[in-house]
Design a protein around this motif. Structure first.
Motif, PDB file in Angstrom:
ATOM      1  N   GLU A   1      34.161  30.705  39.473  1.00 36.05           N
ATOM      2  CA  GLU A   1      34.226  32.056  38.901  1.00 36.05           C
ATOM      3  C   GLU A   1      34.860  33.026  39.885  1.00 36.05           C
ATOM      4  N   MET A   2      34.523  32.911  41.167  1.00 33.60           N
ATOM      5  CA  MET A   2      35.112  33.788  42.178  1.00 33.60           C
ATOM      6  C   MET A   2      36.622  33.557  42.269  1.00 33.60           C
ATOM      7  N   GLU A   3      37.048  32.317  42.143  1.00 33.43           N
ATOM      8  CA  GLU A   3      38.482  32.008  42.183  1.00 33.43           C
ATOM      9  C   GLU A   3      39.216  32.649  41.011  1.00 33.43           C
ATOM     10  N   ARG A   4      38.544  32.805  39.897  1.00 33.88           N
ATOM     11  CA  ARG A   4      39.142  33.506  38.741  1.00 33.88           C
ATOM     12  C   ARG A   4      39.473  34.960  39.089  1.00 33.88           C
ATOM     13  N   TYR A   5      38.742  35.520  40.035  1.00 34.18           N
ATOM     14  CA  TYR A   5      38.966  36.906  40.470  1.00 34.18           C
ATOM     15  C   TYR A   5      39.956  36.980  41.629  1.00 34.18           C
ATOM     16  N   GLY A   6      40.534  35.850  42.015  1.00 37.97           N
ATOM     17  CA  GLY A   6      41.542  35.847  43.057  1.00 37.97           C
ATOM     18  C   GLY A   6      41.080  35.417  44.435  1.00 37.97           C
TER      19      GLY A   6
ATOM     20  N   MET B   1      47.889  36.660  45.359  1.00 38.82           N
ATOM     21  CA  MET B   1      47.165  37.447  44.354  1.00 38.82           C
ATOM     22  C   MET B   1      46.056  38.220  45.060  1.00 38.82           C
ATOM     23  N   GLU B   2      46.043  39.517  44.870  1.00 35.48           N
ATOM     24  CA  GLU B   2      45.026  40.375  45.492  1.00 35.48           C
ATOM     25  C   GLU B   2      43.708  40.210  44.731  1.00 35.48           C
ATOM     26  N   ASN B   3      42.636  39.891  45.458  1.00 33.38           N
ATOM     27  CA  ASN B   3      41.374  39.736  44.754  1.00 33.38           C
ATOM     28  C   ASN B   3      40.655  41.061  44.623  1.00 33.38           C
ATOM     29  N   LYS B   4      39.947  41.178  43.510  1.00 35.80           N
ATOM     30  CA  LYS B   4      39.160  42.359  43.217  1.00 35.80           C
ATOM     31  C   LYS B   4      37.785  42.158  43.860  1.00 35.80           C
ATOM     32  N   LEU B   5      37.290  43.191  44.547  1.00 36.27           N
ATOM     33  CA  LEU B   5      35.963  43.091  45.151  1.00 36.27           C
ATOM     34  C   LEU B   5      34.939  42.893  44.041  1.00 36.27           C
ATOM     35  N   ILE B   6      34.227  41.805  44.097  1.00 29.78           N
ATOM     36  CA  ILE B   6      33.234  41.543  43.057  1.00 29.78           C
ATOM     37  C   ILE B   6      31.828  41.726  43.598  1.00 29.78           C
ATOM     38  N   GLU B   7      30.930  41.970  42.675  1.00 32.05           N
ATOM     39  CA  GLU B   7      29.512  42.024  43.010  1.00 32.05           C
ATOM     40  C   GLU B   7      28.836  40.854  42.321  1.00 32.05           C
TER      41      GLU B   7
END
Length: 110
Positions: free
Chosen positions: A99-104, A1-7
């Motif tokens: 929470e970061m894992e939720r974003y991949g 799963m490609e993760n989305k760059l989060i801030e």
């Protein structure tokens, strides 16, 4: 799963929150989080930003959040990922990682 760059946004202030007297400062928490998350998610880019709640913000969403923290007496440092508050006062690394894992993002097992 490609993760989305989060801030990850860490809202805080120079002075320590009245209810958080024996805890690290907001800036110390920001620096600790940056180091801990970089170790937990090596090679997986994310951005982490420190925002002083007593400084005027150019970004309207950030300004709204700083006003909310002050007006609602929320504990700081307050950690936000997206629009989700994931830590307040004494943020827990486990909750932020989840929470970061939720974003991949995939955490490196210790």
């Amino acid at each position: 799963m490609e993760n989305k760059l989060i801030e990850i946004q860490v809202y805080g202030a120079e002075r320590i929150c009245t209810s958080c007297v024996n805890l690290p400062s907001s800036k110390d928490t920001y620096e600790w989080l940056e180091a801990a998350l970089s170790r937990k998610f090596p090679g997986q880019p994310f951005s982490i930003t420190y925002i002083d709640i007593y400084q005027q913000q150019e970004n309207p969403k950030r300004q709204e959040m700083t006003e909310r923290i002050i007006e609602e007496d929320l504990f700081y440092p307050l950690v936000l990922i997206g629009d989700e508050i994931v830590g307040e006062g004494n943020p827990r690394l486990k909750a932020i990682v989840k929470e970061m894992e939720r974003y991949g993002y995939q955490a490196l097992e210790a």
